[in-house]
Design a protein around this motif. Sequence first.
Motif, PDB file in Angstrom:
ATOM      1  N   GLY A 113       0.830  -1.205   0.000  1.00 22.07           N
ATOM      2  CA  GLY A 113       0.000   0.000   0.000  1.00 22.07           C
ATOM      3  C   GLY A 113       0.864   1.254   0.000  1.00 22.07           C
ATOM      4  O   GLY A 113       2.045   1.214   0.326  1.00 22.07           O
ATOM      5  N   LEU A 114       0.237   2.355  -0.351  1.00 21.16           N
ATOM      6  CA  LEU A 114       0.939   3.633  -0.356  1.00 21.16           C
ATOM      7  C   LEU A 114       1.443   3.963   1.048  1.00 21.16           C
ATOM      8  O   LEU A 114       2.575   4.408   1.231  1.00 21.16           O
ATOM      9  N   LYS A 115       0.608   3.701   2.037  1.00 22.98           N
ATOM     10  CA  LYS A 115       0.976   4.010   3.414  1.00 22.98           C
ATOM     11  C   LYS A 115       2.233   3.249   3.831  1.00 22.98           C
ATOM     12  O   LYS A 115       3.159   3.827   4.388  1.00 22.98           O
ATOM     13  N   THR A 116       2.257   1.956   3.525  1.00 24.95           N
ATOM     14  CA  THR A 116       3.422   1.152   3.885  1.00 24.95           C
ATOM     15  C   THR A 116       4.664   1.666   3.172  1.00 24.95           C
ATOM     16  O   THR A 116       5.741   1.776   3.756  1.00 24.95           O
ATOM     17  N   TRP A 117       4.477   1.981   1.904  1.00 20.28           N
ATOM     18  CA  TRP A 117       5.599   2.475   1.108  1.00 20.28           C
ATOM     19  C   TRP A 117       6.147   3.764   1.729  1.00 20.28           C
ATOM     20  O   TRP A 117       7.360   3.940   1.867  1.00 20.28           O
ATOM     21  N   ILE A 118       5.234   4.645   2.121  1.00 18.91           N
ATOM     22  CA  ILE A 118       5.649   5.917   2.713  1.00 18.91           C
ATOM     23  C   ILE A 118       6.332   5.702   4.065  1.00 18.91           C
ATOM     24  O   ILE A 118       7.373   6.298   4.351  1.00 18.91           O
ATOM     25  N   TYR A 119       5.783   4.830   4.859  1.00 21.32           N
ATOM     26  CA  TYR A 119       6.401   4.541   6.156  1.00 21.32           C
ATOM     27  C   TYR A 119       7.785   3.924   5.982  1.00 21.32           C
ATOM     28  O   TYR A 119       8.707   4.192   6.725  1.00 21.32           O
ATOM     29  N   LYS A 120       7.888   3.086   4.971  1.00 17.00           N
ATOM     30  CA  LYS A 120       9.177   2.458   4.683  1.00 17.00           C
ATOM     31  C   LYS A 120      10.232   3.536   4.422  1.00 17.00           C
ATOM     32  O   LYS A 120      11.323   3.515   4.981  1.00 17.00           O
ATOM     33  N   ILE A 121       9.864   4.481   3.586  1.00 18.43           N
ATOM     34  CA  ILE A 121      10.793   5.562   3.256  1.00 18.43           C
ATOM     35  C   ILE A 121      11.062   6.434   4.475  1.00 18.43           C
ATOM     36  O   ILE A 121      12.204   6.817   4.750  1.00 18.43           O
ATOM     37  N   ALA A 122      10.015   6.698   5.240  1.00 16.33           N
ATOM     38  CA  ALA A 122      10.173   7.564   6.415  1.00 16.33           C
ATOM     39  C   ALA A 122      11.080   6.918   7.463  1.00 16.33           C
ATOM     40  O   ALA A 122      11.944   7.586   8.050  1.00 16.33           O
ATOM     41  N   VAL A 123      10.906   5.610   7.684  1.00 14.69           N
ATOM     42  CA  VAL A 123      11.754   4.919   8.656  1.00 14.69           C
ATOM     43  C   VAL A 123      13.201   4.947   8.182  1.00 14.69           C
ATOM     44  O   VAL A 123      14.120   5.255   8.956  1.00 14.69           O
ATOM     45  N   SER A 124      13.383   4.677   6.907  1.00 14.62           N
ATOM     46  CA  SER A 124      14.758   4.630   6.430  1.00 14.62           C
ATOM     47  C   SER A 124      15.395   6.026   6.451  1.00 14.62           C
ATOM     48  O   SER A 124      16.559   6.172   6.822  1.00 14.62           O
TER      49      SER A 124
END
Lengths: 203, 231
Positions: free
Chosen positions: A77-88
């Motif tokens: 999902g977009l949310k997961t993708w965004i969180y992935k980037i934010a965490v990294s």
Amino acid sequence: MLNCEIGLDFLENEPALVDGLQVGSQEAFETLVRLYQAPIYNLAYRILGDSAEASEATQDAFVRIYKGIGRFRGECGLKTWIYKIAVSASLNRRRWWKRWKDNVPISLDSPLPSYGESSRFLEVPDRGQSPEAACSRRETEHTVQRALDALPAEYRTVIVLREIEGLSYEEIAETLSISMGTVKSRLWRARSQLRQRLRGLID
Amino acid sequence: MTCKMALRGIQDYLDDGLSGQETIEMDRHLEDCSSCRQALDEFRALQQMMRKLDRQPPPPDLELRIRVAASLHGERISLKRLVNELGDLMNPLAIPAFSGVFLTCLTFIVLLSTLFSGASLGSGDPDSALGLFTEPRARSLTMMPVVFGADLPFVTQPVTVKTLVGEDGRVIDYTVLSGPLDERSLEFLDRFLYFGVNMDPATFLGRPTVGTFVMTLSFYPTTQDRIDVRG
Ligand SMILES: [Zn+2]
């Protein structure tokens, strides 16, 4: 779900939003920023423990999102993708920042780091509480953040995603590209260490 | 159920991951075992405490900074539109709300002193004497983040300029009264004056009109993480 400000209307509009982002729509990007800047900032803040660094990390994350949206294929999902980037972005920032600020890796046994500089950012908004209540709330906030900060980054990230951002085990596994088993064991270690460190508060 | 099994189940219990049967067994064990009960209570209190933490509100200028940062990585977001909005942030009322603006390589502190304003229209003009004409005013230029690429050099010495300010508060034209006149300096001033400045326009009979405004600017690039706004 705890992060209810990412509301239903967003989920309904997600395909349209993604389409807009991929064709370079300025409005779509602005919508995305408006929807996600607060959750990403909060996530970054909990991972980094510092307001200025969290702002930088949030900025980094959005630049990466902006540049990378063309490669978003929707497997997650977009949310997961965004969180992935934010965490990294946050962990990167932290690596860089820690190296310069402390020059010392944080070990499990080390005492809690002191926060001369960042403590003034821990002000919480007054919600009409008595000064005493507001004060004890701030103290709690400060103590919890310090305890979080003393956790190894991989434990801290998992517990922040779970308890503060309200992600499910599956979402955490996807966000961090780790197995569910690893999510559970890191979460358990994080909880056990926090329980030790925060015993005074949770009695 | 043994204590070891119970402890292993605590996390699932906290995250609502136990089946009905497992929950019943867990509850039964907890009823009899005070040490497991205490452990669960502590984990649960920890969970509550973390969930109740206040969400940290992002700084008010973060959204704009994100868009500025993104705009520097592509042409898709119009720079001009962003700088228009910077003008809104510079509203004097907005300044006390955040005390640090950080745009690496992009932020300049601009010290402004008004020498005189409405010079050509104002002083000798009978309308001005009658109070029908008001001169342009700088809304707030004491600190102005200006969007520049890192490649552009900035003007190091104070510059005095006379600006022609349109009805919309934007600079229409300017002349350098004192200061550097080389091409790069002028390019810098172009960008700053045409995109970075937002004024209250002059008025005539209460309606916005074109006016002139003379100011002296000193630019200080900042590499610090934050600038404290005073006054
Ligand atoms: Zn037991």
